[in-house]
Design a protein around this motif. Structure first.
Motif, mmCIF file in Angstrom:
data_model
loop_
_atom_site.group_PDB
_atom_site.id
_atom_site.type_symbol
_atom_site.label_atom_id
_atom_site.label_comp_id
_atom_site.label_asym_id
_atom_site.label_seq_id
_atom_site.Cartn_x
_atom_site.Cartn_y
_atom_site.Cartn_z
ATOM 1 N N PRO A 16 -0.254 -20.374 7.377
ATOM 2 C CA PRO A 16 -0.893 -21.120 8.478
ATOM 3 C C PRO A 16 -1.076 -20.317 9.755
ATOM 4 N N GLN A 17 -0.423 -19.157 9.859
ATOM 5 C CA GLN A 17 -0.608 -18.299 11.033
ATOM 6 C C GLN A 17 -1.847 -17.415 10.905
ATOM 7 N N ASP A 18 -2.681 -17.711 9.923
ATOM 8 C CA ASP A 18 -3.937 -16.986 9.689
ATOM 9 C C ASP A 18 -3.681 -15.536 9.283
ATOM 10 N N GLU A 19 -2.579 -15.326 8.563
ATOM 11 C CA GLU A 19 -2.227 -13.988 8.102
ATOM 12 C C GLU A 19 -2.459 -13.859 6.598
ATOM 13 N N VAL A 20 -2.618 -12.621 6.175
ATOM 14 C CA VAL A 20 -2.763 -12.291 4.766
ATOM 15 C C VAL A 20 -1.633 -11.359 4.369
ATOM 16 N N PHE A 63 2.220 -4.592 -7.128
ATOM 17 C CA PHE A 63 3.287 -4.253 -8.076
ATOM 18 C C PHE A 63 2.962 -2.923 -8.746
ATOM 19 N N ARG A 64 3.952 -2.027 -8.765
ATOM 20 C CA ARG A 64 3.759 -0.694 -9.299
ATOM 21 C C ARG A 64 4.842 -0.373 -10.322
ATOM 22 N N GLU A 65 4.455 0.352 -11.382
ATOM 23 C CA GLU A 65 5.422 0.755 -12.404
ATOM 24 C C GLU A 65 6.335 1.868 -11.921
ATOM 25 N N ASP A 66 5.885 2.627 -10.920
ATOM 26 C CA ASP A 66 6.667 3.785 -10.472
ATOM 27 C C ASP A 66 7.515 3.478 -9.241
ATOM 28 N N GLY A 67 7.759 2.197 -8.959
ATOM 29 C CA GLY A 67 8.585 1.873 -7.810
ATOM 30 C C GLY A 67 8.532 0.397 -7.471
ATOM 31 N N PRO A 68 9.186 0.005 -6.377
ATOM 32 C CA PRO A 68 9.179 -1.404 -5.967
ATOM 33 C C PRO A 68 7.797 -1.828 -5.479
ATOM 34 N N PRO A 69 7.559 -3.135 -5.373
ATOM 35 C CA PRO A 69 6.262 -3.601 -4.888
ATOM 36 C C PRO A 69 5.991 -3.100 -3.471
ATOM 37 N N VAL A 70 4.722 -2.811 -3.193
ATOM 38 C CA VAL A 70 4.301 -2.411 -1.853
ATOM 39 C C VAL A 70 3.891 -3.680 -1.117
ATOM 40 N N TRP A 71 4.491 -3.917 0.053
ATOM 41 C CA TRP A 71 4.281 -5.140 0.817
ATOM 42 C C TRP A 71 3.536 -4.810 2.115
ATOM 43 N N SER A 72 2.489 -5.572 2.417
ATOM 44 C CA SER A 72 1.765 -5.382 3.670
ATOM 45 C C SER A 72 1.360 -6.750 4.218
ATOM 46 N N VAL A 73 1.229 -6.828 5.541
ATOM 47 C CA VAL A 73 0.846 -8.065 6.224
ATOM 48 C C VAL A 73 -0.256 -7.741 7.220
ATOM 49 N N GLY A 74 -1.294 -8.578 7.242
ATOM 50 C CA GLY A 74 -2.396 -8.339 8.175
ATOM 51 C C GLY A 74 -3.117 -9.615 8.518
ATOM 52 N N ARG A 75 -4.219 -9.458 9.222
ATOM 53 C CA ARG A 75 -5.055 -10.597 9.575
ATOM 54 C C ARG A 75 -6.509 -10.150 9.703
ATOM 55 N N GLY A 76 -7.405 -11.107 9.683
ATOM 56 C CA GLY A 76 -8.818 -10.793 9.738
ATOM 57 C C GLY A 76 -9.220 -10.178 11.073
ATOM 58 N N VAL A 77 -10.152 -9.234 11.022
ATOM 59 C CA VAL A 77 -10.667 -8.590 12.227
ATOM 60 C C VAL A 77 -12.184 -8.512 12.128
ATOM 61 N N GLN A 78 -12.824 -8.388 13.277
ATOM 62 C CA GLN A 78 -14.255 -8.158 13.346
ATOM 63 C C GLN A 78 -14.496 -6.693 13.676
ATOM 64 N N LEU A 79 -15.450 -6.074 13.001
ATOM 65 C CA LEU A 79 -15.743 -4.664 13.278
ATOM 66 C C LEU A 79 -16.087 -4.449 14.747
ATOM 67 N N ALA A 80 -16.750 -5.445 15.344
ATOM 68 C CA ALA A 80 -17.157 -5.303 16.737
ATOM 69 C C ALA A 80 -15.962 -5.211 17.674
ATOM 70 N N ASP A 81 -14.785 -5.687 17.234
ATOM 71 C CA ASP A 81 -13.587 -5.665 18.088
ATOM 72 C C ASP A 81 -12.742 -4.418 17.891
ATOM 73 N N LEU A 82 -13.136 -3.525 16.980
ATOM 74 C CA LEU A 82 -12.335 -2.338 16.689
ATOM 75 C C LEU A 82 -12.823 -1.083 17.399
ATOM 76 N N ALA A 83 -13.852 -1.210 18.236
ATOM 77 C CA ALA A 83 -14.380 -0.063 18.994
ATOM 78 C C ALA A 83 -14.636 1.131 18.081
ATOM 79 N N LEU A 84 -15.284 0.892 16.948
ATOM 80 C CA LEU A 84 -15.480 1.933 15.939
ATOM 81 C C LEU A 84 -16.514 2.966 16.379
ATOM 82 N N GLN A 85 -16.216 4.212 16.057
ATOM 83 C CA GLN A 85 -17.125 5.322 16.305
ATOM 84 C C GLN A 85 -17.290 6.106 15.003
ATOM 85 N N GLY A 86 -18.413 6.785 14.871
ATOM 86 C CA GLY A 86 -18.640 7.620 13.696
ATOM 87 C C GLY A 86 -18.929 6.837 12.438
ATOM 88 N N LEU A 87 -19.555 5.664 12.568
ATOM 89 C CA LEU A 87 -19.921 4.885 11.393
ATOM 90 C C LEU A 87 -21.122 5.515 10.695
#
Length: 531
Positions: free
Chosen positions: A179-183, A188-212
């Motif tokens: 409910p906090q709008d997170e993902v 799961f990997r055979e060569d180690g423990p599961p890789v865990w990550s947490v994030g949320r949605g972003v807009q490209l326009a808000d990332l000040a991207l250069q070199g696209l």
């Protein structure tokens, strides 16, 4: 080999053991890379590189990002240093490896790209072992938070490039939402423990991207409206010219076959024929200005159109029909304008997922009561879509509405994926004005008050509804005029609603105004909401 400083980051360079080309690591935390010359997959062990395999060529997907692009997020700068292209039965997606400006500790970050949406995630340690038997739609408590399982897929590695924190592997990926709008993501990997990550949605326009990446005309692909590729229709040979880089399916304007679009410039092979249908109320390509709930007015272009219906449990049940217009804005992504006999609504898919609420579910401080649970399918499509469209594909839908009927939620489940969408009702006049439509006003006059939640009066409404059905059935049998006139006025003489009403009347049945499902349609992508 050479080891040189670059700011606070330590850059390390070595020769590819297969072809001798230079391979550079910008971060000490990166343990793998793909040689940009011979496509060898390399494993870094101290000051040596070992070739452990061969990566496939990156397939052209018209992503606006590329290696070397830079941006800023939460006050920190980053560079795009690697990419993994993954795929499953739900489709293909990109995971871009981001290297942030050096801090106390290096952070492994990813910008996942799918269906024109982006999620920025940071990897984090996971102190507990997650359950192995996770199923879509089930709740889960992990890392101190309550989640819903949104998707469980076997994710293959299609290709990779650049610098990566580890060797990419094929394996099971579980996506979680809260409910906090997170993902949350578990790899799961055979060569180690599961890789865990947490994030949320972003807009490209808000990332000040250069070199696209840029088009041949020098315009940024992130801002380009049209891709300009042309593919022959595999059914009739007519040229298909998708206008969006994200499109995965397209309907031929000449024969109306539903065509699976290939990646890059390959030939389109798969298609599904469909009969000619009636033109939609809002023409494809028409642009209008509408505001999403809580947002500012933005310009939206109609790029796709689909007709859907619920699936009655038996022959005696009434069937409901509705229409969904796929809208596109080059910076905001995609949204759906839904037209039902109950009213119009503007919705889009959620990054997160609602939590349990009073009498139903809760999202962003608002409670929603459950209204309908039903199966649904797509019966006719036009235009282009960011997911692989399948006619007759079936999904399970649960609809919710706020007590005042203005705000809507919809949950769709298809196979290994659950997608939530949220929206708000729109006055019919607002839709007509936004798109400059001149159709008869009656075809827009839907009764949006029907969305209102009945609270604790469901049983009473059922009893009243049964009484009204009996009463109207008696009136129908006694009346010799066109009892389907209201459907004709609202939807047109050639509409599905009017034709089914007439067929029902001729057979002595009754086509009523109650709801057996499809009250305001499903809003999900119908596949590909992962990542």
């Amino acid at each position: 080999m050479a080891d040189q400083a670059s700011g606070a980051q330590r850059r390390w360079r070595a020769a590819c053991p297969n072809c001798g080309a230079p391979v550079e690591f910008a971060s000490a935390a990166s343990a793998s890379a793909v040689c940009g010359f011979c496509r060898s997959t390399l494993l870094r062990d101290g000051d040596t590189l070992e070739r452990i395999g061969q990566s496939a060529e990156i397939f052209e997907d018209y992503s606006p990002l590329q290696l070397g692009s830079t941006g800023r997020w939460m006050g920190s700068g980053f560079a795009v240093v690697g990419r993994v292209q993954r795929g499953s039965e739900l489709g293909n997606w990109n995971e871009w490896h981001l290297l942030f400006d050096a801090g106390d500790k290096p952070r492994v970050a990813w910008l996942s790209e799918d269906n024109g949406q982006f999620v920025l995630s940071l990897e984090a340690p996971l102190a507990e072992a997650p359950p192995l038997n996770l199923q879509p739609g089930l709740p889960l408590t992990l890392a101190g938070q309550r989640w819903q399982v949104a998707a469980v897929v076997d994710a293959a590695v299609r290709a990779a490039e650049g610098e990566l924190p580890r060797v990419p592997r094929t394996g099971r990926v579980v996506e979680l939402r809260n409910p906090q709008d997170e993902v949350g993501s578990l790899e799961f990997r055979e060569d180690g423990p599961p890789v865990w990550s947490v994030g949320r949605g972003v807009q490209l326009a808000d990332l000040a991207l250069q070199g696209l990446r840029t088009t041949a005309e020098g315009e940024s692909i992130a801002e380009a409206k049209f891709v300009g590729r042309s593919i022959a229709c595999p059914s009739c040979g007519a040229p298909l010219e998708p206008k969006l880089s994200q499109s995965r399916s397209m309907v031929c304007a000449q024969c109306q076959a539903v065509v699976d679009l290939p990646s890059g410039d390959a030939k389109a092979l798969g298609f599904t024929p469909q009969p000619q249908g009636l033109p939609p109320l809002i023409p494809l390509g028409r642009t209008g200005t509408l505001a999403l709930a809580g947002g500012k007015p933005e310009s939206w272009t109609v790029v796709g159109y689909q007709e859907r219906c619920d699936i009655p449990e038996d022959a005696e049940d009434e069937q409901s029909f509705w229409r969904e217009y796929l809208l596109y804005n080059r910076l905001a992504g995609f949204a759906f304008l839904v037209d039902t006999r109950e009213g119009w609504s503007l919705v889009r898919t959620l990054t997160g997922a609602p939590g349990q609420g009073r009498g139903g579910v809760s999202w962003q401080g608002r409670n929603y009561a459950q209204r309908w649970v039903y199966g649904a399918k797509t019966t006719h499509v036009l235009g282009e879509f960011y997911w692989p469209v399948r006619l007759e594909d079936r999904v399970q839908v649960t609809d919710f509405a706020s007590p005042d009927g203005q705000y809507l939620l919809s949950r769709e489940q298809q196979g290994p994926e659950v997608t939530w969408s949220a929206g708000q009702t729109l006055p019919a006049t607002a839709v007509q004005k936004a798109f400059g439509l001149s159709a008869p006003a009656a075809q827009f006059a839907r009764d949006a008050s029907a969305f209102k939640s009945s609270g604790g009066t469901l049983l009473r409404n059922i009893i009243i509804g049964i009484f009204l059905v009996v009463l109207l059935f008696a009136l129908l049998r006694a009346c010799s005029s066109d009892d389907c006139q209201r459907y004709k006025d609202s939807f047109g003489e050639n509409s599905t609603e009017y034709q089914q009403c007439r067929a029902s009347a001729r057979s002595g049945g009754y086509y009523g105004s109650g709801n057996s499902g499809g009250s305001y349609g499903g809003y999900s992508s119908g596949g590909g909401g992962h990542k």
